[in-house]
Design a protein around this motif. Structure first.
Motif, PDB file in Angstrom:
ATOM      1  N   CYS A 355       0.845  -1.190   0.000  1.00  0.00           N
ATOM      2  CA  CYS A 355       0.000   0.000   0.000  1.00  0.00           C
ATOM      3  C   CYS A 355       0.884   1.246   0.000  1.00  0.00           C
ATOM      4  CB  CYS A 355      -0.898   0.000   1.236  1.00  0.00           C
ATOM      5  SG  CYS A 355      -1.682   1.590   1.562  1.00  0.00           S
ATOM      6  N   CYS A 366      -6.092   5.078   0.321  1.00  0.00           N
ATOM      7  CA  CYS A 366      -6.098   4.511   1.673  1.00  0.00           C
ATOM      8  C   CYS A 366      -6.317   5.649   2.666  1.00  0.00           C
ATOM      9  CB  CYS A 366      -4.791   3.782   1.980  1.00  0.00           C
ATOM     10  SG  CYS A 366      -4.931   2.733   3.453  1.00  0.00           S
ATOM     11  N   HIS A 372       0.508   2.097   3.877  1.00  0.00           N
ATOM     12  CA  HIS A 372       0.897   1.174   4.943  1.00  0.00           C
ATOM     13  C   HIS A 372       2.170   0.400   4.619  1.00  0.00           C
ATOM     14  CE1 HIS A 372      -3.428   1.546   6.232  1.00  0.00           C
ATOM     15  NE2 HIS A 372      -2.817   1.558   7.397  1.00  0.00           N
ATOM     16  N   CYS A 385      -6.503  -1.618   5.866  1.00  0.00           N
ATOM     17  CA  CYS A 385      -5.943  -1.008   4.653  1.00  0.00           C
ATOM     18  C   CYS A 385      -6.925  -1.098   3.476  1.00  0.00           C
ATOM     19  CB  CYS A 385      -4.628  -1.709   4.288  1.00  0.00           C
ATOM     20  SG  CYS A 385      -3.934  -1.074   2.749  1.00  0.00           S
ATOM     21  N   ASN A 386      -7.290   0.062   2.946  1.00  0.00           N
ATOM     22  CA  ASN A 386      -8.236   0.098   1.819  1.00  0.00           C
ATOM     23  C   ASN A 386      -7.634  -0.480   0.547  1.00  0.00           C
ATOM     24  OD1 ASN A 386     -10.186   1.250   3.385  1.00  0.00           O
ATOM     25  ND2 ASN A 386      -9.859   3.341   2.631  1.00  0.00           N
ATOM     26  N   ILE A 387      -6.340  -0.240   0.328  1.00  0.00           N
ATOM     27  CA  ILE A 387      -5.703  -0.672  -0.915  1.00  0.00           C
ATOM     28  C   ILE A 387      -5.686  -2.200  -0.994  1.00  0.00           C
ATOM     29  CG2 ILE A 387      -3.590  -0.533  -2.317  1.00  0.00           C
ATOM     30  CD1 ILE A 387      -5.175   2.194  -1.733  1.00  0.00           C
TER      31      ILE A 387
HETATM   32 ZN   LIG Z   1      -3.247   1.140   3.301  1.00  0.00          ZN
END
Ligand SMILES: [Zn+2]
Length: 614
Positions: A355, A366, A372, A385-387
């Motif tokens: 990320c 993110c 991250h 973590c969105n990614i």
């Molecule tokens: Zn992330």
């Protein structure tokens, strides 16, 4: 003679209540009998045996019957230990309309005003305007005033005509806090016309009678209704002069089976303690659900804002149970996305992700600026973590995601219900009628849409979950994928104590099968990491070691962009006893997740509650 024993008995009462649940139910039955008994003692001596009954039945006297309701005869609720949730008998002053001047002497009425702590002309005004028998209530209140022992003593000396102390059963107690779960009774003429057409035609129910309006009062209405209550009738002649001798009479259905007693799964004492904790934490809008981690029974269920069950606001939403309303769950849904990818072979538990803060598509980034870095799956969940999760979600098809959600009891109603009609109800029973199903997609995903999948996978777009589903998801994971139906009622008994029906724990498996225990184990491990080192690190220290998952979801409403904060998890980690979901609604952007700290408060309250008191 019981005095030396008394305080010791009171001291051990709480513990006895927990173990000997039948005793409290017995006490409740006794209270019902007491109403009849007290009314009998106070009224029957005035019915002189041998009096000519035809006298008061004779048309020539033109006598009128004026009745006052002492108890509704409606069924009652207890908590899991048998502690009464509804119904409390108070002593109240009933006034029957008699001809002006027959109440008592001016000096007696002056004394009465003194006892009731009211101005004399206010009292006289009230008495002279009576059209039907009415309990004395303080100005501004509709509820009869509970008389103190001192007031009862003083009224006993007075003995005024047309005024009597009678036992009155209040439906909602002061110490009752489970308001949204129990609901309320109120006027619903349209439902009465629809559901009680037969009774209405027979004159056994009126359009303006109160019936169940929400919660269990509504879902169990046909059972709670009973056979009518206790009334006291007062006979007057055409000039409203009380007829001496035969002027009062108690009417009761005299059926040993009603009213029914509904035993809920709530722990009233715990519920009340949690309500206090939630208020101290300043929760204004939202919900807390506490489930038994083994059985999925609802131990406590809290909704904010609160309402007054004696005066529910029909037009507002205060009485709406937010624990049963579906809201966007944000990152909480990453648990479902991870489960789906693991289940469908799109993800290896030891896979790593990178990320850098930007996804590079769909305007998705993110929440952590700069990203991250390198993350294993467990870290990706722990740090939300969105990614990583957009990447995982894009590997899935919409059908795969829907299938896993269904296997986990998401996007369908999970509350305890029967498919077949129940005999006494003649229709299927759904305990939590207001429960919403939630959703993953608004419409079935007809074509593959990467952006839709990526956003859905991180709990945005159309995803909706109820706090009840969130707590139940945790129970499902703890049970290795076995979905149970959260239960709010465990049994129903007749007034004589005999069981009418039991509502056993129920599994509600998906037609799509269930997730593998290994998948559940990966998610539970990740939830421990959330609190150990991830987004829940702030609540690491407390009475119990806990685990869970946070979520933040944007909502756009009239007040602009606001956030819903979520936290769902379990504790204690070593031997899970409770699964808890917390939803804090409509917080300003950039505020810390309020649900996470409230989750810790709830868990600490549960931990203290479980310590045996000395
Ligand atoms: Zn992330």
């Amino acid at each position: 003679m019981l005095h030396p024993e008394h305080s010791r008995k009171a001291h051990t009462r709480n513990r006895m209540r927990r173990r000997l649940t039948g005793i409290a139910l017995g006490a409740l039955l006794a209270a019902g009998l007491l109403i009849g008994r007290l009314a009998w003692l106070q009224w029957m001596p005035s019915v002189i045996p041998g009096t000519n009954g035809d006298h008061w039945r004779g048309e020539s006297v033109h006598q009128r019957e004026k009745a006052i309701v002492l108890s509704s005869g409606r069924g009652h609720f207890t908590d899991r230990h048998g502690t009464p949730i509804t119904g409390e008998t108070i002593q109240a002053l009933a006034a029957f309309p008699v001809r002006y001047g027959t109440w008592g002497t001016p000096s007696e009425l002056e004394q009465l005003a003194g006892v009731l702590e009211v101005k004399q002309d206010q009292l006289l005004n009230w008495l002279s305007q009576l059209k039907e028998p009415t309990f004395w209530h303080e100005p501004g209140s509709k509820e009869p005033l509970a008389l103190s022992p001192r007031q009862l003593d003083a009224l006993g000396q007075l003995q005024l005509d047309g005024l009597r102390v009678l036992p009155y059963e209040r439906r909602y107690r002061d110490d009752f806090e489970a308001k949204h779960a129990i609901g309320f009774i109120s006027q619903h003429p349209e439902w009465i016309a629809d559901e009680y057409a037969g009774l209405l035609a027979a004159g056994r129910i009126q359009l303006d009678d109160k019936i169940g309006g929400a919660g269990l009062e509504r879902s169990l209405e046909p059972l709670l209704r009973g056979l009518g209550g206790s009334v006291v009738s007062h006979y007057v002649d055409g000039r409203r002069v009380p007829m001496h001798g035969l002027d009062m009479r108690v009417g009761q259905p005299g059926n040993p089976y009603y009213p029914l007693h509904i035993r809920t799964t709530l722990d009233l004492n715990l519920q009340n303690q949690l309500e206090t904790a939630v208020d101290e934490a300043g929760l204004e809008e939202g919900a807390v659900v506490v489930l038994d981690a083994q059985s999925a029974d609802i131990v406590a269920m809290i909704s904010r804002p609160v309402f007054d069950p004696d005066h529910p606001v029909q037009s507002g939403t205060d009485w709406a149970n937010h624990a049963l309303i579906a809201q966007p769950p944000g990152s909480l849904f990453k648990l479902v996305t991870a489960a789906s990818a693991l289940e469908h072979g799109h993800l290896h538990p030891h896979e790593t992700f990178h990320c850098n803060g930007q996804y590079g598509r769909y305007g998705l980034s993110c929440w952590k600026e700069g990203g991250h870095g390198i993350l294993a799956l467990e870290d990706a969940l722990a740090h939300s973590c969105n990614i990583a999760f957009a990447t995982i979600a894009e590997r899935l098809s919409g059908e795969e995601l829907l299938q896993t959600a269904d296997r986990l009891g998401i996007a369908r109603r999970v509350g305890w219900a029967t498919e077949q009609p129940l005999k006494p109800l003649k229709q299927p029973l759904r305990l939590l009628q207001e429960e919403q199903a939630g959703a993953v997609f608004m419409a079935p995903p007809y074509v593959r849409d990467g952006g839709q999948l990526a956003q859905t996978g991180i709990g945005q777009r159309d995803v909706r979950m109820t706090p009840l589903q969130a707590a139940n998801l945790v129970v499902t994971l703890l049970r290795g994928g076995d979905v149970l139906a959260p239960r709010l009622v465990s049994e129903i008994r007749y007034a004589n104590g005999q069981q009418m029906m039991s509502l056993p724990s129920q599994a509600v498996p998906s037609k799509e099968g269930q997730i593998a225990p290994a998948t559940a184990a990966v998610l539970l491990r990740s939830m421990k990491a959330v609190v150990a080192e991830g987004t829940g690190k702030a609540i690491r220290d407390g009475l119990w070691q806990v685990a869970g998952k946070s979520g933040t979801a944007q909502t756009d409403g009239a007040a602009g962009t606001l956030n819903h904060h979520w936290f769902a998890g379990y504790g204690p980690v070593q031997a899970p006893r409770y699964a808890v979901a917390v939803l804090v609604e409509n917080r300003r952007p950039h505020e810390n997740n309020q649900a996470t700290s409230l989750f810790r408060t709830i868990m600490d309250t549960l931990a203290q509650y479980d310590v045996p008191s000395q």
